[in-house]
Design a protein around this motif. Sequence first.
Motif, PDB file in Angstrom:
ATOM      1  N   ASP A   1      -5.666  -8.934  -7.635  1.00  0.00           N
ATOM      2  CA  ASP A   1      -6.049 -10.299  -7.988  1.00  0.00           C
ATOM      3  C   ASP A   1      -5.040 -10.910  -8.957  1.00  0.00           C
ATOM      4  O   ASP A   1      -4.670 -12.076  -8.827  1.00  0.00           O
ATOM      5  CB  ASP A   1      -7.447 -10.340  -8.597  1.00  0.00           C
TER       6      ASP A   1
ATOM      7  N   GLY B   1     -10.323 -16.982  -3.784  1.00  0.00           N
ATOM      8  CA  GLY B   1      -9.344 -17.721  -4.572  1.00  0.00           C
ATOM      9  C   GLY B   1      -8.044 -17.882  -3.815  1.00  0.00           C
ATOM     10  O   GLY B   1      -7.430 -18.954  -3.822  1.00  0.00           O
ATOM     11  N   LEU B   2      -7.624 -16.822  -3.136  1.00  0.00           N
ATOM     12  CA  LEU B   2      -6.420 -16.896  -2.312  1.00  0.00           C
ATOM     13  C   LEU B   2      -6.608 -17.931  -1.205  1.00  0.00           C
ATOM     14  O   LEU B   2      -5.734 -18.768  -0.970  1.00  0.00           O
ATOM     15  CB  LEU B   2      -6.078 -15.531  -1.718  1.00  0.00           C
TER      16      LEU B   2
ATOM     17  N   THR C   1     -10.013 -16.938  -8.190  1.00  0.00           N
ATOM     18  CA  THR C   1      -9.229 -15.746  -7.867  1.00  0.00           C
ATOM     19  C   THR C   1      -9.626 -14.576  -8.758  1.00  0.00           C
ATOM     20  O   THR C   1      -9.711 -13.440  -8.290  1.00  0.00           O
ATOM     21  CB  THR C   1      -7.717 -16.044  -7.996  1.00  0.00           C
TER      22      THR C   1
ATOM     23  N   GLY D   1      -2.861 -14.070  -8.189  1.00  0.00           N
ATOM     24  CA  GLY D   1      -2.972 -15.198  -9.108  1.00  0.00           C
ATOM     25  C   GLY D   1      -1.618 -15.598  -9.672  1.00  0.00           C
ATOM     26  O   GLY D   1      -1.293 -16.783  -9.787  1.00  0.00           O
TER      27      GLY D   1
END
Length: 151
Positions: free
Chosen positions: A90, A125-126, A118, A94
Amino acid sequence: MTATLFTLTFALAAPFWALMILLPRWSWTARIIGSPLIVLPVLAIYAILVLAAAGDVLPAVLSPTLSGVRDLLGTADGAAAAWAHMIAFDLFVGRWAWLDSRERGVPALVMAPVLVLTILLGPLGLAAYLGVRTGWRRPAVVRLPEPQHLG
């Protein structure tokens, strides 16, 4: 030791998230986040956890089954290693999104919720960033003509 490493995992990543979300325009943020080495402390924890439980981890990843992975994740070592795995990836994603968004000129206020998403739910989030980035194209590089040499 496993519980300590579990707790330490996010504590080591949190300052980088804080920089990207809360201080995106600070000159030191770009310097720090610019290095992919920011994920190394979390990767070190992951390596410690996985190597300590290699006898349980290797069978689960070499020949994965739902029940085998469930059993591995049901242990303290397996859950802590999975947590470190998620936090490392992550943070790497990020970091990539933050750097890419700066190149594209995506506003920090747009990126903040994407980065929070993310942290909390990495793949979502991606996905959110992949959607956001379609609205911002990299600025075209303007090439100046080569100077003419008199000769």
